[in-house]
Design a protein around this motif. Structure first.
Motif, PDB file in Angstrom:
ATOM      1  N   ARG A 197       0.802  -1.070   0.042  1.00 51.54           N
ATOM      2  CA  ARG A 197       0.130   0.051  -0.102  1.00 51.54           C
ATOM      3  C   ARG A 197       0.795   1.247   0.037  1.00 51.54           C
ATOM      4  NH1 ARG A 197      -4.247  -0.128   4.628  1.00 51.54           N
ATOM      5  NH2 ARG A 197      -2.389   0.371   5.785  1.00 51.54           N
ATOM      6  N   MET A 198       0.391   2.142  -0.722  1.00 46.75           N
ATOM      7  CA  MET A 198       1.144   3.483  -0.690  1.00 46.75           C
ATOM      8  C   MET A 198       0.155   4.717  -1.068  1.00 46.75           C
ATOM      9  SD  MET A 198       4.397   4.944  -2.716  1.00 46.75           S
ATOM     10  CE  MET A 198       3.750   4.534  -4.638  1.00 46.75           C
ATOM     11  N   HIS A 199       0.385   5.763  -0.279  1.00 49.16           N
ATOM     12  CA  HIS A 199      -0.564   6.881  -0.678  1.00 49.16           C
ATOM     13  C   HIS A 199      -0.369   7.534  -1.884  1.00 49.16           C
ATOM     14  CE1 HIS A 199      -2.992  10.448  -0.105  1.00 49.16           C
ATOM     15  NE2 HIS A 199      -3.569   9.912   1.087  1.00 49.16           N
ATOM     16  N   VAL A 200      -1.298   7.906  -2.868  1.00 48.17           N
ATOM     17  CA  VAL A 200      -1.200   8.141  -3.936  1.00 48.17           C
ATOM     18  C   VAL A 200      -0.313   9.390  -4.277  1.00 48.17           C
ATOM     19  CG1 VAL A 200      -3.270   9.456  -4.125  1.00 48.17           C
ATOM     20  CG2 VAL A 200      -2.346   8.341  -6.102  1.00 48.17           C
ATOM     21  N   ASP A 201      -0.385  10.230  -2.865  1.00 50.96           N
ATOM     22  CA  ASP A 201       0.336  11.693  -3.006  1.00 50.96           C
ATOM     23  C   ASP A 201       1.795  11.327  -3.205  1.00 50.96           C
ATOM     24  OD1 ASP A 201      -1.871  13.611  -0.660  1.00 50.96           O
ATOM     25  OD2 ASP A 201      -1.782  12.744  -2.754  1.00 50.96           O
ATOM     26  N   ASN A 202       2.151  10.204  -2.687  1.00 52.56           N
ATOM     27  CA  ASN A 202       3.780   9.894  -2.560  1.00 52.56           C
ATOM     28  C   ASN A 202       4.237   9.352  -3.958  1.00 52.56           C
ATOM     29  OD1 ASN A 202       3.806  10.718   0.050  1.00 52.56           O
ATOM     30  ND2 ASN A 202       3.164   8.817   0.753  1.00 52.56           N
ATOM     31  N   LEU A 203       3.447   8.839  -4.840  1.00 55.43           N
ATOM     32  CA  LEU A 203       3.920   8.179  -5.794  1.00 55.43           C
ATOM     33  C   LEU A 203       4.664   8.877  -6.904  1.00 55.43           C
ATOM     34  CD1 LEU A 203       3.472   5.801  -7.740  1.00 55.43           C
ATOM     35  CD2 LEU A 203       1.408   6.775  -8.727  1.00 55.43           C
ATOM     36  N   GLU A 204       4.347   9.921  -7.067  1.00 54.54           N
ATOM     37  CA  GLU A 204       5.258  10.860  -7.715  1.00 54.54           C
ATOM     38  C   GLU A 204       6.640  10.816  -7.385  1.00 54.54           C
ATOM     39  OE1 GLU A 204       4.202  13.200 -10.478  1.00 54.54           O
ATOM     40  OE2 GLU A 204       6.317  13.312 -11.015  1.00 54.54           O
ATOM     41  N   ARG A 205       7.125  11.081  -6.057  1.00 57.17           N
ATOM     42  CA  ARG A 205       8.330  10.910  -5.566  1.00 57.17           C
ATOM     43  C   ARG A 205       9.070   9.675  -5.441  1.00 57.17           C
ATOM     44  NH1 ARG A 205       7.492  13.434   0.321  1.00 57.17           N
ATOM     45  NH2 ARG A 205       9.795  13.159   0.416  1.00 57.17           N
ATOM     46  N   VAL A 206       8.186   8.631  -5.278  1.00 59.25           N
ATOM     47  CA  VAL A 206       8.814   7.239  -5.247  1.00 59.25           C
ATOM     48  C   VAL A 206       9.325   6.877  -6.487  1.00 59.25           C
ATOM     49  CG1 VAL A 206       8.574   4.760  -4.351  1.00 59.25           C
ATOM     50  CG2 VAL A 206       7.527   6.738  -2.773  1.00 59.25           C
ATOM     51  N   LEU A 207       8.232   7.239  -7.430  1.00 56.85           N
ATOM     52  CA  LEU A 207       8.434   6.853  -8.853  1.00 56.85           C
ATOM     53  C   LEU A 207       9.900   7.420  -9.531  1.00 56.85           C
ATOM     54  CD1 LEU A 207       7.678   5.248 -11.389  1.00 56.85           C
ATOM     55  CD2 LEU A 207       6.208   7.131 -12.025  1.00 56.85           C
ATOM     56  N   GLN A 208       9.956   8.850  -9.100  1.00 56.69           N
ATOM     57  CA  GLN A 208      11.170   9.452  -9.522  1.00 56.69           C
ATOM     58  C   GLN A 208      12.445   9.175  -8.951  1.00 56.69           C
ATOM     59  OE1 GLN A 208      10.963  13.666  -9.134  1.00 56.69           O
ATOM     60  NE2 GLN A 208       9.524  13.978 -10.662  1.00 56.69           N
ATOM     61  N   ALA A 209      12.224   8.552  -7.635  1.00 58.65           N
ATOM     62  CA  ALA A 209      13.537   7.960  -6.959  1.00 58.65           C
ATOM     63  C   ALA A 209      13.774   6.663  -7.877  1.00 58.65           C
ATOM     64  CB  ALA A 209      13.107   7.545  -5.439  1.00 58.65           C
ATOM     65  N   ALA A 210      12.775   5.904  -7.932  1.00 60.75           N
ATOM     66  CA  ALA A 210      13.082   4.463  -8.515  1.00 60.75           C
ATOM     67  C   ALA A 210      13.721   4.846 -10.104  1.00 60.75           C
ATOM     68  CB  ALA A 210      11.840   3.539  -8.762  1.00 60.75           C
ATOM     69  N   VAL A 211      13.314   5.731 -10.659  1.00 63.12           N
ATOM     70  CA  VAL A 211      13.573   6.084 -12.121  1.00 63.12           C
ATOM     71  C   VAL A 211      15.099   6.580 -12.100  1.00 63.12           C
ATOM     72  CG1 VAL A 211      13.515   7.462 -14.282  1.00 63.12           C
ATOM     73  CG2 VAL A 211      11.354   6.465 -13.145  1.00 63.12           C
ATOM     74  N   ARG A 212      15.617   7.313 -11.093  1.00 58.46           N
ATOM     75  CA  ARG A 212      16.785   7.719 -10.758  1.00 58.46           C
ATOM     76  C   ARG A 212      17.679   6.605 -10.558  1.00 58.46           C
ATOM     77  NH1 ARG A 212      15.347  12.625  -8.250  1.00 58.46           N
ATOM     78  NH2 ARG A 212      15.349  11.471  -6.312  1.00 58.46           N
ATOM     79  N   GLY A 213      17.243   5.729 -10.043  1.00 56.09           N
ATOM     80  CA  GLY A 213      17.966   4.429  -9.538  1.00 56.09           C
ATOM     81  C   GLY A 213      18.173   3.775 -10.851  1.00 56.09           C
ATOM     82  N   CYS A 214      17.289   3.571 -11.570  1.00 59.72           N
ATOM     83  CA  CYS A 214      17.356   2.969 -12.852  1.00 59.72           C
ATOM     84  C   CYS A 214      18.494   3.607 -13.494  1.00 59.72           C
ATOM     85  CB  CYS A 214      15.930   2.900 -13.532  1.00 59.72           C
ATOM     86  SG  CYS A 214      14.836   1.781 -13.211  1.00 59.72           S
ATOM     87  N   HIS A 215      18.588   4.729 -13.640  1.00 59.78           N
ATOM     88  CA  HIS A 215      19.620   5.530 -14.404  1.00 59.78           C
ATOM     89  C   HIS A 215      20.962   5.173 -14.093  1.00 59.78           C
ATOM     90  CE1 HIS A 215      17.471   7.563 -17.606  1.00 59.78           C
ATOM     91  NE2 HIS A 215      16.541   8.136 -16.636  1.00 59.78           N
ATOM     92  N   ASP A 216      20.913   5.172 -12.615  1.00 61.84           N
ATOM     93  CA  ASP A 216      22.299   4.719 -11.786  1.00 61.84           C
ATOM     94  C   ASP A 216      22.669   3.414 -12.395  1.00 61.84           C
ATOM     95  OD1 ASP A 216      21.594   6.625  -8.824  1.00 61.84           O
ATOM     96  OD2 ASP A 216      22.377   7.132 -10.554  1.00 61.84           O
ATOM     97  N   VAL A 217      21.789   2.447 -12.224  1.00 60.25           N
ATOM     98  CA  VAL A 217      22.307   0.940 -12.696  1.00 60.25           C
ATOM     99  C   VAL A 217      22.626   1.080 -14.249  1.00 60.25           C
ATOM    100  CG1 VAL A 217      21.371  -1.347 -12.760  1.00 60.25           C
ATOM    101  CG2 VAL A 217      20.785   0.016 -10.808  1.00 60.25           C
ATOM    102  N   PHE A 218      21.926   1.836 -14.865  1.00 57.22           N
ATOM    103  CA  PHE A 218      21.956   1.802 -16.294  1.00 57.22           C
ATOM    104  C   PHE A 218      23.549   2.320 -16.811  1.00 57.22           C
ATOM    105  CE2 PHE A 218      22.037   2.550 -20.788  1.00 57.22           C
ATOM    106  CZ  PHE A 218      22.479   3.818 -21.223  1.00 57.22           C
ATOM    107  N   GLY A 219      23.985   3.308 -15.898  1.00 56.15           N
ATOM    108  CA  GLY A 219      25.301   3.709 -16.233  1.00 56.15           C
ATOM    109  C   GLY A 219      26.390   2.493 -15.923  1.00 56.15           C
ATOM    110  N   ILE A 220      26.304   1.798 -14.951  1.00 56.85           N
ATOM    111  CA  ILE A 220      27.000   0.709 -14.519  1.00 56.85           C
ATOM    112  C   ILE A 220      26.917  -0.385 -15.795  1.00 56.85           C
ATOM    113  CG2 ILE A 220      27.641  -0.944 -12.998  1.00 56.85           C
ATOM    114  CD1 ILE A 220      26.461   1.084 -10.847  1.00 56.85           C
ATOM    115  N   MET A 221      25.676  -0.618 -16.002  1.00 60.57           N
ATOM    116  CA  MET A 221      25.794  -1.876 -17.061  1.00 60.57           C
ATOM    117  C   MET A 221      26.360  -1.297 -18.317  1.00 60.57           C
ATOM    118  SD  MET A 221      22.102  -3.493 -16.469  1.00 60.57           S
ATOM    119  CE  MET A 221      20.970  -2.439 -17.313  1.00 60.57           C
ATOM    120  N   ASN A 222      26.059   0.178 -18.810  1.00 56.48           N
ATOM    121  CA  ASN A 222      26.479   0.589 -19.991  1.00 56.48           C
ATOM    122  C   ASN A 222      28.032   0.466 -20.045  1.00 56.48           C
ATOM    123  OD1 ASN A 222      26.603   1.675 -22.510  1.00 56.48           O
ATOM    124  ND2 ASN A 222      26.308   3.730 -22.096  1.00 56.48           N
ATOM    125  N   ARG A 223      28.439   0.795 -18.939  1.00 55.97           N
ATOM    126  CA  ARG A 223      30.060   0.664 -18.974  1.00 55.97           C
ATOM    127  C   ARG A 223      30.776  -0.750 -19.049  1.00 55.97           C
ATOM    128  NH1 ARG A 223      31.149   3.512 -13.774  1.00 55.97           N
ATOM    129  NH2 ARG A 223      31.497   1.280 -12.883  1.00 55.97           N
TER     130      ARG A 223
END
Lengths: 293, 247
Positions: B203-229
């Motif tokens: 469960r998560m309150h919908v008001d928090n969704l934006e921030r959590v999603l952005q955090a996850a997407v930033r994490g994805c980019h960090d992982v992408f950087g390592i995989m690309n390298r």
């Protein structure tokens, strides 16, 4: 069979003739084993683990020790639960049920070997007779199949057991009517290794035409008539024997095979143990992931 | 869970990371010779192996598609992978569900039109489980597909995120998963920022969704950087040999 390597008649003949002349496809003689690479401490949240690479065969074994109830017919002994899992990564043929069939056959044969009273010192795994004992879960995972799976698994199991440590316990004997309490030590270094003096390894001898080879590759297994899997301990005593395959084994060849297995088995146990003691990679500061092996 | 401080007043998590930091990522391609493509991915203590076979002939003829490749995925968990030893059947519902999600994720990323009437197998095996398992599986599978030379629209990089004390936490481990807060797993195609996997069963309150999603997407980019390298280093190592004047 287990692999999807189709062999033509000509290829089979090439392999068989080579073996008859003591010259195998990869240049080995009939009694030579492939290069074996052993690493221990590869999986961190286990009591002991190892990885063996032998030719194309790649196996990881994880040992976990948990506390549970002993079997009612053997209240003063611990329990060993051995299982094998053939990962689909090893071959698309192992996807779903097919992999389970291969895994279950091997599980069954090896589980009887390890559950014998002399293989692992089961009485030392008893905590409170009839109430609590150590249960050792030995799980083998086949990552790549390159022939001679049973031997690979048994060697990896040996290395993982060498790497295994059991936490020390303090048993508080309850007074009349009070339940017995078991305290597991909090200190991660307060643990002891297992007694492995009786531990066996298996040596599989595969009969191809009129000769037999040790450590058969996938192609050699496909040219084989039958195999003999012999369990041997460090003293050269035979712990188990099983014939597999749809062909037959002449009786005089049998005695020869068992002798070969005994010599080879002793050497394997001492070599693998020596390497397993040296190669523990589990220390947190080592910085080596599983990758470096 | 009572007693565990998931985010200390100084902003440190249970394993010493900050809220926006992913775990240590180590990955390697081409770890198995027999598979067409393989990779191992370690994110913190979570270790996953992925193997790819294909494109090859479709195993079950009736499932063959005339205009694109069939993607087949199997996900399995080793018995020794989690804290408590548990034998997992390959056909238990959770495993099947994750297999299906990984399959659908890669159907969006693989250029399946280039391999009509054939099948691509993706097998992921979890060796050590410490949270973020599905994300590690997807990352490992991406590297294995690249190792196999299968054409992809883009990398698929995946990361999880949670939410504790009004702060999004990136790449949550097993302990943090048990905090009964939200556990969102996201996979994106990094260059186009398109989401190919979006999964949360808490469960998560919908008001928090934006921030959590952005955090996850930033994490994805960090992982992408390592995989690309990692991919580029792997290719340099192999193509570098071909260029060598010694040969």
């Amino acid at each position: 069979d287990m692999s999807e390597v189709p062999l033509s008649e000509l290829e089979k003949r090439y392999i068989v003739r080579g073996i008859e002349n003591n010259f195998r496809e990869d240049g080995r003689s009939c009694r030579d084993m492939r290069h074996i690479a052993v690493t221990t401490g590869v999986i961190s949240n286990t009591s002991g683990s190892s990885r063996i690479q032998m030719g194309g065969t790649d196996v990881i074994v994880g040992v976990k020790a948990e506390i549970g109830e002993p079997i009612s017919t053997s209240p003063d002994r611990g329990i060993v639960k051995f299982s094998v899992d053939c990962s689909a990564a090893a071959s698309p043929n192992f996807e779903g049920r097919a992999g389970d069939d291969v895994a279950n056959t091997i599980s069954h044969s090896l589980s009887q070997v390890y559950n014998h009273a002399t293989a692992l010192d089961l009485p030392s795994l008893c905590i409170v007779p009839d109430q609590q004992c150590w249960i050792l879960f030995i799980d083998a995972l086949v990552l790549q199949y390159g022939g001679n799976l049973i031997d690979g698994i048994s060697l990896a199991t040996l290395a993982a057991l060498v790497d295994t440590t059991i936490p020390s316990l303090h048993v508080n004997e309850g007074e009349d009517g009070e339940p017995v309490e078991i305290e597991v030590s909090d200190d991660p270094s307060d643990c002891h290794p297992l007694d492995l003096t009786g531990i066996p390894v298996t040596v599989t001898l595969t009969k191809v035409s009129s000769s037999c080879v040790v450590d058969a590759s996938v192609k050699e297994e496909m040219c084989a008539d039958a195999s003999l899997v012999v369990g041997v301990n460090r003293k050269g005593r035979v712990c188990s024997m099983q014939k597999t395959g749809s062909g037959s084994l002449p009786v005089d060849l049998l005695t020869d095979m068992v002798e070969t297995a005994k010599t080879l088995g002793c050497k394997l146990i001492s070599s693998v143990e020596a390497v397993a003691h040296q190669s523990h990679k589990g220390s947190p500061d080592s910085g080596d992931g599983f990758l470096v092996s | 869970m009572a007693g565990i401080e998931f985010l200390s007043p100084e902003g440190l998590r249970v394993d010493g990371r900050r809220a926006h930091e992913i775990r240590k990522v180590q990955c390697k391609m081409g770890v198995f010779r027999q598979a067409d493509g393989s990779a191992i991915m370690e994110q913190g203590n979570t270790k996953v192996i992925a193997s790819v076979y294909g494109p090859h002939e479709v195993a079950i003829r009736s499932k063959s598609l005339h205009d694109r490749a069939v993607i087949n995925c199997q996900h399995s968990v080793a018995a020794f992978s989690s804290g408590e030893r548990r034998a997992r059947s390959k056909s238990d519902r959770r495993s099947l569900e994750i297999s299906r999600m990984i399959k659908e994720t890669f159907e969006a990323a693989i250029l399946t039109e280039f391999a009509a009437k054939s099948q691509i197998d993706i097998y992921v095996q979890i060796l050590q489980s410490d949270g973020g398992n599905m994300c590690a599986c997807i990352n490992a599978a991406t590297l294995a597909l690249i190792d196999a030379g299968i054409p992809l629209r883009d990398y698929v990089s995946s990361c999880s995120a949670g939410f504790v004390e009004d702060t999004p936490l990136v790449d949550i481990n097993y302990l943090e998963q048990g905090a009964s807060g939200p556990d969102l797993s996201v996979a994106i195609l990094p260059r186009s920022e398109k989401v190919v996997l979006f999964y949360m069963d808490s469960r998560m309150h919908v008001d928090n969704l934006e921030r959590v999603l952005q955090a996850a997407v930033r994490g994805c980019h960090d992982v992408f950087g390592i995989m690309n390298r990692t991919v580029r280093e792997h290719i340099e190592q192999h193509v570098g040999i071909l260029d060598s004047k010694d040969i």
